[in-house]
Design an enzyme around this catalytic site. Structure first.
Site, mmCIF file in Angstrom:
data_model
loop_
_atom_site.group_PDB
_atom_site.id
_atom_site.type_symbol
_atom_site.label_atom_id
_atom_site.label_comp_id
_atom_site.label_asym_id
_atom_site.label_seq_id
_atom_site.Cartn_x
_atom_site.Cartn_y
_atom_site.Cartn_z
ATOM 1 C CG ASP A 126 3.280 4.598 9.574
ATOM 2 O OD1 ASP A 126 4.306 4.409 9.919
ATOM 3 O OD2 ASP A 126 3.244 5.122 8.542
ATOM 4 C CE1 TYR A 147 -0.617 -1.558 5.048
ATOM 5 C CE2 TYR A 147 -0.009 -2.299 2.751
ATOM 6 C CZ TYR A 147 0.537 -2.169 4.066
ATOM 7 O OH TYR A 147 1.645 -2.603 4.545
ATOM 8 C CG ASP A 156 0.359 10.447 8.042
ATOM 9 O OD1 ASP A 156 0.502 11.556 8.556
ATOM 10 O OD2 ASP A 156 1.051 9.369 8.201
ATOM 11 N NE ARG A 187 3.969 7.427 5.747
ATOM 12 C CZ ARG A 187 4.898 8.026 6.273
ATOM 13 N NH1 ARG A 187 5.087 9.173 6.295
ATOM 14 N NH2 ARG A 187 5.751 7.516 6.842
#
Length: 293
Positions: A43, A71, A85, A178
């Site tokens: 993203d 991540y 988010d 997310r």
């Protein structure tokens, strides 16, 4: 004799605020070639590792897309957004109970480890009936995609400071981090949203070895794109047959594997199908004097 156009594998550290496609365009300009692709979108808000194929390596990207991703990031408890988010609009706030100790928060994260089904978020590029969920969401319409299987191999709390959390997660390809943080907020009863996300690893590839999209440097050898796969070195006669995409004898392993000439050049990727091995991708030779596409 001129050299062939650039080809191979790049590890690129995508900055925040641009799309993965923007990063690809920057690499194209830097290398002077159009034949560039990537395995695994990030993203715009997210930073970190993109695996980018150049030249013939673009044909190998599909063998990288299913690798697990790691991540690190931050989240905030007590605030929910429509996009899950920090880029979204706040839709709900709640008090964060003082009873939410690091142990309780960590347990909510580790409780999501393992295999499960995850529904893509409303603000995502997943298509239903040919239409992106994000387009429907922006138009105020409700459109849902079917849940899909994911695997979370590890999900841990790194640090907690009031309502702000730092975490690390390793998960299967296609997992929406997310959504995981939103699920943590639901479990804790106060909601949560993602505020920072950085991809640090894809399979055996680490962001520590990455370059920038504006100055990517020379691609790694094309063979690195299949270094995570089993390897089969062929006899000379088999190598000629494989170069023409012919059926070979099975290797006896599950999944795809790289096939190489006796000199170590990558010919392509095969996969067993019962008593035979079928070509999945055959790479045309890189010809001296070829021009970048």
């Amino acid at each position: 004799m001129t050299s062939a156009g650039p080809e191979g594998l790049l590890l690129v550290d995508k900055p925040g605020g641009i799309t993965s496609h923007d990063a690809i365009d920057r690499v194209r300009r830097a290398l002077g070639t159009r034949k560039v692709g990537h395995a695994g979108t990030l993203d715009p808000m997210a930073t970190g590792l993109l695996l980018i194929g150049v030249g013939r390596a673009t044909r190998l990207l599909r063998f990288l897309s299913d690798l697990d991703k790691t991540y690190e990031g931050d989240a905030r408890l007590g605030v929910e957004t429509d996009t899950l988010d920090a880029d979204g609009e706040v839709v709900r706030t709640a008090e964060v109970p003082g009873s939410l100790t690091p142990a309780v928060i960590g347990a909510a994260m580790s409780g999501l480890e393992g295999d499960s089904m995850q529904r893509p978020p409303a603000y995502s590029a997943v298509k239903v009936g040919g239409r992106k969920l994000v387009d429907a969401a922006r138009a105020g319409e409700s459109l849902e995609a079917a849940a899909r299987p994911i695997r979370v191999r590890g999900f841990e709390l790194v640090r907690a400071a009031g309502a702000d959390l730092e975490f690390r997660v390793t998960c299967s390809s296609g997992t929406y981090v997310r959504v995981l943080l939103s699920d943590v907020g639901t479990t804790l009863g106060c909601g949560a949203h993602l505020t920072r996300l950085r991809r640090t690893a894809i399979g055996p590839f680490d962001v520590a070895g990455a370059t920038t999209p504006d100055d990517p440097g020379d691609p790694l050898p094309i063979e690195r794109a299949v270094a995570h796969l089993p390897r089969l070195v062929l006899e000379p006669e088999e190598a000629v047959a494989a170069g023409h995409g012919r059926i070979l004898g099975p290797l006896g392993v599950a999944g795809p594997y790289g096939v190489f000439s006796p000199a170590g050049a990558l010919i392509g990727v095969y996969e067993d199908d019962g008593g035979k091995a079928l070509p999945q991708t055959i790479l045309a030779p890189s010809l001296p004097g070829a021009q970048p596409e």
